[in-house]
Write a protein that holds these residues in place. Structure first.
Motif, mmCIF file in Angstrom:
data_model
loop_
_atom_site.group_PDB
_atom_site.id
_atom_site.type_symbol
_atom_site.label_atom_id
_atom_site.label_comp_id
_atom_site.label_asym_id
_atom_site.label_seq_id
_atom_site.Cartn_x
_atom_site.Cartn_y
_atom_site.Cartn_z
ATOM 1 N N TYR A 1 -67.467 11.996 49.620
ATOM 2 C CA TYR A 1 -67.036 13.040 49.407
ATOM 3 C C TYR A 1 -68.344 14.112 49.772
ATOM 4 O O TYR A 1 -68.839 13.629 48.461
ATOM 5 C CB TYR A 1 -66.817 12.831 48.163
ATOM 6 C CG TYR A 1 -65.967 11.981 47.659
ATOM 7 C CD1 TYR A 1 -63.960 11.799 47.765
ATOM 8 C CD2 TYR A 1 -66.114 11.038 46.938
ATOM 9 C CE1 TYR A 1 -63.550 10.729 47.617
ATOM 10 C CE2 TYR A 1 -65.225 9.449 47.040
ATOM 11 C CZ TYR A 1 -63.728 9.691 47.055
ATOM 12 O OH TYR A 1 -62.966 9.151 46.583
ATOM 13 N N PRO A 2 -67.775 14.907 50.600
ATOM 14 C CA PRO A 2 -68.408 16.056 50.955
ATOM 15 C C PRO A 2 -69.178 17.001 49.857
ATOM 16 O O PRO A 2 -69.530 17.460 49.537
ATOM 17 C CB PRO A 2 -68.038 16.900 51.814
ATOM 18 C CG PRO A 2 -66.861 15.961 52.452
ATOM 19 C CD PRO A 2 -66.928 14.953 51.188
ATOM 20 N N ASP A 3 -67.513 17.214 48.478
ATOM 21 C CA ASP A 3 -67.563 17.443 47.652
ATOM 22 C C ASP A 3 -68.943 17.013 46.188
ATOM 23 O O ASP A 3 -69.120 18.327 45.383
ATOM 24 C CB ASP A 3 -66.194 17.755 46.751
ATOM 25 C CG ASP A 3 -65.318 18.822 47.220
ATOM 26 O OD1 ASP A 3 -65.892 20.186 46.900
ATOM 27 O OD2 ASP A 3 -64.500 19.473 47.451
ATOM 28 N N HIS A 4 -68.814 15.892 46.511
ATOM 29 C CA HIS A 4 -69.589 14.864 45.636
ATOM 30 C C HIS A 4 -71.085 15.148 46.529
ATOM 31 O O HIS A 4 -72.138 15.707 45.197
ATOM 32 C CB HIS A 4 -69.835 13.912 45.681
ATOM 33 C CG HIS A 4 -68.081 13.552 44.602
ATOM 34 N ND1 HIS A 4 -67.367 12.081 44.944
ATOM 35 C CD2 HIS A 4 -67.413 14.283 43.852
ATOM 36 C CE1 HIS A 4 -66.652 11.780 44.416
ATOM 37 N NE2 HIS A 4 -66.517 13.374 43.759
ATOM 38 N N ALA A 5 -71.526 15.303 47.672
ATOM 39 C CA ALA A 5 -72.472 15.925 47.992
ATOM 40 C C ALA A 5 -73.079 17.198 47.500
ATOM 41 O O ALA A 5 -74.460 17.531 47.303
ATOM 42 C CB ALA A 5 -72.928 15.497 49.814
ATOM 43 N N LEU A 6 -72.284 18.042 47.181
ATOM 44 C CA LEU A 6 -72.870 19.245 47.663
ATOM 45 C C LEU A 6 -72.907 19.734 46.186
ATOM 46 O O LEU A 6 -73.601 20.016 45.523
ATOM 47 C CB LEU A 6 -71.459 20.839 48.059
ATOM 48 C CG LEU A 6 -71.671 20.818 49.335
ATOM 49 C CD1 LEU A 6 -69.813 20.922 49.204
ATOM 50 C CD2 LEU A 6 -72.473 21.959 49.583
ATOM 51 N N LEU A 7 -72.089 18.805 45.043
ATOM 52 C CA LEU A 7 -72.323 19.306 43.618
ATOM 53 C C LEU A 7 -74.029 18.549 43.286
ATOM 54 O O LEU A 7 -74.447 19.403 42.580
ATOM 55 C CB LEU A 7 -71.342 18.526 42.722
ATOM 56 C CG LEU A 7 -70.216 18.766 42.764
ATOM 57 C CD1 LEU A 7 -69.487 17.900 42.217
ATOM 58 C CD2 LEU A 7 -70.207 19.691 41.679
ATOM 59 N N VAL A 8 -74.702 17.420 43.872
ATOM 60 C CA VAL A 8 -75.187 16.914 42.733
ATOM 61 C C VAL A 8 -76.600 16.572 44.012
ATOM 62 O O VAL A 8 -77.815 16.042 43.284
ATOM 63 C CB VAL A 8 -74.642 15.466 42.172
ATOM 64 C CG1 VAL A 8 -73.860 15.292 40.843
ATOM 65 C CG2 VAL A 8 -74.649 14.434 43.281
ATOM 66 N N SER A 9 -76.124 16.522 45.251
ATOM 67 C CA SER A 9 -77.720 16.603 46.036
ATOM 68 C C SER A 9 -78.875 17.653 46.862
ATOM 69 O O SER A 9 -78.707 19.461 46.212
ATOM 70 C CB SER A 9 -77.044 16.171 47.021
ATOM 71 O OG SER A 9 -76.047 15.385 47.680
ATOM 72 N N SER A 10 -80.206 17.461 46.414
ATOM 73 C CA SER A 10 -80.417 18.009 46.805
ATOM 74 C C SER A 10 -81.017 18.027 48.341
ATOM 75 O O SER A 10 -81.520 19.006 48.948
ATOM 76 C CB SER A 10 -82.145 17.853 46.082
ATOM 77 O OG SER A 10 -82.468 16.598 46.534
ATOM 78 N N ARG A 11 -80.444 17.034 49.424
ATOM 79 C CA ARG A 11 -80.667 17.111 50.158
ATOM 80 C C ARG A 11 -79.952 16.301 50.595
ATOM 81 O O ARG A 11 -78.987 15.254 50.361
ATOM 82 C CB ARG A 11 -81.758 15.959 50.482
ATOM 83 C CG ARG A 11 -82.037 16.396 52.172
ATOM 84 C CD ARG A 11 -83.718 15.572 52.596
ATOM 85 N NE ARG A 11 -83.544 14.757 53.610
ATOM 86 C CZ ARG A 11 -84.928 13.579 53.255
ATOM 87 N NH1 ARG A 11 -85.592 13.110 52.609
ATOM 88 N NH2 ARG A 11 -84.535 13.004 54.565
ATOM 89 N N VAL A 12 -79.060 16.495 52.071
ATOM 90 C CA VAL A 12 -77.698 15.592 52.486
ATOM 91 C C VAL A 12 -78.359 14.986 54.074
ATOM 92 O O VAL A 12 -78.828 16.211 55.182
ATOM 93 C CB VAL A 12 -76.386 16.422 52.628
ATOM 94 C CG1 VAL A 12 -75.318 15.765 53.506
ATOM 95 C CG2 VAL A 12 -75.728 17.235 50.785
ATOM 96 N N VAL A 13 -77.276 13.478 54.400
ATOM 97 C CA VAL A 13 -78.302 13.575 55.496
ATOM 98 C C VAL A 13 -76.928 13.508 55.855
ATOM 99 O O VAL A 13 -76.128 11.823 55.031
ATOM 100 C CB VAL A 13 -79.252 12.244 55.530
ATOM 101 C CG1 VAL A 13 -78.966 11.785 56.845
ATOM 102 C CG2 VAL A 13 -80.210 12.864 54.965
#
Lengths: 263, 339
Positions: free
Chosen positions: A201-213
């Motif tokens: 889920y891109p949304d979940h990555a946006l909500l909690v991550s400091s970095r996305v790979v």
């Protein structure tokens, strides 16, 4: 950001029956990061995670944990650096929650040693930290999916490590439990814990991550801040669908756009 | 399960085992009363006063009853703890010591021994060797396909190996002399403790006790193995090593039980189930308690086999007749103990 990464992956290749799954992965995980691994099914996310845990062995490339080659580690030593939090699952034998959580202590115990009072206290502390100490004597098999996932996180906490690896942690959870789990990851992240997790889920990555790979076809195609990496173009390229990114209240949200005229 | 509850349960069941063993010494075709037994023990251990029946008691107790009771305890504990170990290792509550072909291999070895030699120790050595060969074959077949589902391949290897040795056993039976060797093989396969002699029992007790205690010590690893290979590795377990050690210990003890008493079924399957239903699945308690209760079960079954009828019924038949109804009850109530 510290200079020495916890995990370094250099030029990792992995193939399974002549299918290339990982095609030259370079990646590092630093202390305090919450990294989301994004990518479609079969892109190699899980394979990368399993390589880092030494569950599978790549033919080419190297993995270092705290600067030391992974081949020089036993599973016991890896468990003293990294805790793996699997997706919640059924166990053939119905252990109690406390018994399940205490199993996280095994890498700390001597060969013939039984868990001591100290280990029991650490298990209770972990349950309390997650806020599920009231479940301690319940059979694991009778818990809801969300509760089971929380128990597995508590078990990881008893390993007394700073780095957690999770494989699609929200899968199978209802909406409320998904959000509660993300909140917990965010909170543990703010306490200095390091996370590497795969997500759909891109949304979940946006909500909690400091970095996305972002991975696609065995390669890393983007790596950076969530807002910069997750774009309409990236989603269109990787998943083949349209998406709009909308900002609201200093947060970015990802909305899918339906293709008109599918039929 | 608290520490106190664990200790209480273990000491209570241990006391029960000792009481039942003492009563078994008294019972038989020649009943002995308790006072006589105490006098005899006093005479033997502390040099108490002599009684003219003690020569007879020497024969009955030391030559006949004691070896048999000790053997029943050893075999019951071996089969129940290897059953519990196999169930944890293969993450399957329905496997038992026979699963890797060890019983079939040992049975073939013993039958072959009876065919080619009159010597009883040849029979025992061949039973032991072929028990291990059968497991080795199962592991070999299981490792031909290497992937994450290797547990299933190992069980499949056990089924193949077991079938092979069952077929070879039939060959031995077919060529055996139908008037002497064949009946000996058939009776032996039914399982019996009548061959027990004190010297032999004491000799096998060392490796059997080592195997049983080894498996009990591995309880915490069995808990983790039952979560599946990947999770066990991630928690820091050397899965291949733990599994290899457990297979060797379980094969050692169950082969020796076949060597001493033939085929005794059902103990390894039902005892761990009963204990799991009673006290939960944690192997740190399940392993020692299974061993003790397995010993009690086999001691009781052997007493039934000795005393219930004017002719002795082979022990393997008794354990099956008792085990099958218990297993049906267990299956009916099993859902609470495993998912």
């Amino acid at each position: 950001m510290e200079l020495n990464p916890i995990i370094t992956v250099n030029g990792l290749h992995f193939s399974y029956h002549k299918n290339t799954v990982l095609d030259g992965i370079d990646f590092s995980l630093h202390r305090g990061e919450v990294v989301s691994l994004l990518g479609p099914n079969g892109c190699g996310k899980s394979t990368l995670i399993r390589s880092i845990l030494k569950l599978i062995h790549a033919k080419k490339g190297e993995i270092l944990i705290n600067g030391k080659m992974i081949n020089d580690y036993s599973h016991r030593e890896i468990a003293r650096h990294i805790a793996y939090i699997p997706q919640y699952h059924n166990v053939p034998f119905n252990y109690t929650v406390l018994e399940m959580v205490m199993m996280g202590r095994v890498s700390k115990l001597g060969f013939f040693a039984s868990p001591s009072k100290h280990d029991r206290e650490i298990a209770y502390e972990a349950l309390t930290k997650i806020g599920i100490d009231n479940l301690h004597s319940r059979p694991f098999g009778q818990l809801s999916g969300g509760q089971k996932q929380m128990v597995l996180i508590a078990r990881a906490l008893t390993q007394e490590v700073n780095t957690f690896i999770m494989d699609e942690p929200v899968s199978g959870l209802d909406y409320g439990n998904q959000i509660r789990l993300l909140e917990l990851i965010l909170e543990l992240g703010s306490h200095g814990y390091t996370f590497l997790k795969t997500t759909h889920y891109p949304d979940h990555a946006l909500l909690v991550s400091s970095r996305v790979v972002v991975m696609n076809k065995g390669k890393i195609i983007a790596d950076g801040k969530p807002n910069e990496v997750i774009t309409s173009e990236m989603i269109n390229k990787v998943y083949g669908i349209g998406a709009d990114l909308v900002s609201h209240d200093n947060r970015t949200y990802c909305f899918p756009v339906f293709n008109k005229g599918v039929l | 399960m608290t520490q106190i509850k664990t200790i209480t349960l273990l000491s209570a069941s241990m006391t029960a085992l000792i009481m039942i063993a003492l009563v078994s010494v008294l019972l038989g075709q020649y009943p002995i009363d308790f006072v006589t037994l105490m006098g005899y023990i006093d005479f033997k251990l502390f040099g108490g006063s002599v009684n003219d029946t003690y020569a007879l008691l020497d024969n009955i107790i030391l030559q006949i009853r004691l070896p048999r009771i000790l053997l029943a305890i050893l075999i019951g504990a071996s089969l129940a703890s290897s059953g519990a170990a196999f169930q944890a290792m293969f993450v399957n509550p329905l496997v038992s010591p026979g699963i890797l072909g060890v019983l079939a291999g040992a049975a073939f070895g013993a039958a072959l021994g009876m065919l080619i030699s009159e010597q009883w120790y040849i029979v025992q050595i061949l039973a032991f060797i072929f028990g291990f060969i059968a497991v080795g074959l199962a592991v070999l077949i299981g490792s031909m396909v290497t992937n994450s589902r290797s547990t299933i391949m190992l069980v499949l290897g056990g089924v193949i190996s077991g079938s092979l040795f069952t077929a070879l056993l039939s060959v031995v039976k077919y060529v055996a002399d139908p008037y002497s060797t064949l009946p000996a093989i058939v009776y032996w396969l039914m399982g019996s403790l009548t061959m027990a002699d004190l010297h032999g029992v004491l000799l096998v007790s060392i490796p059997m006790l080592l195997g049983i205690f080894g498996m009990i010590m591995m309880g915490k690893y069995f808990d983790i193995l039952s979560l599946g290979d990947e999770e066990a590795k991630a928690l820091g377990i050397n899965v291949a090593m733990v599994r290899a050690v457990a297979i060797v210990l379980a094969t050692l003890t169950s082969s020796l039980s076949v060597v001493m008493a033939g085929m005794i079924g059902w103990v390894g399957l039902i005892i761990p189930h009963i204990i799991r239903m009673a006290v939960g699945p944690s192997h740190r308690l399940l392993m020692p308690l299974s061993a003790i209760v397995g010993a009690i079960f086999l001691l009781l079954a052997d007493s039934v086999s000795r005393l219930a009828f004017s002719v002795e019924i082979p022990l393997g038949i008794i354990t099956s007749l008792i085990g099958i109804p218990i297993f049906i009850i267990v299956l009916k109530n099993a859902r609470a103990a495993w998912n």
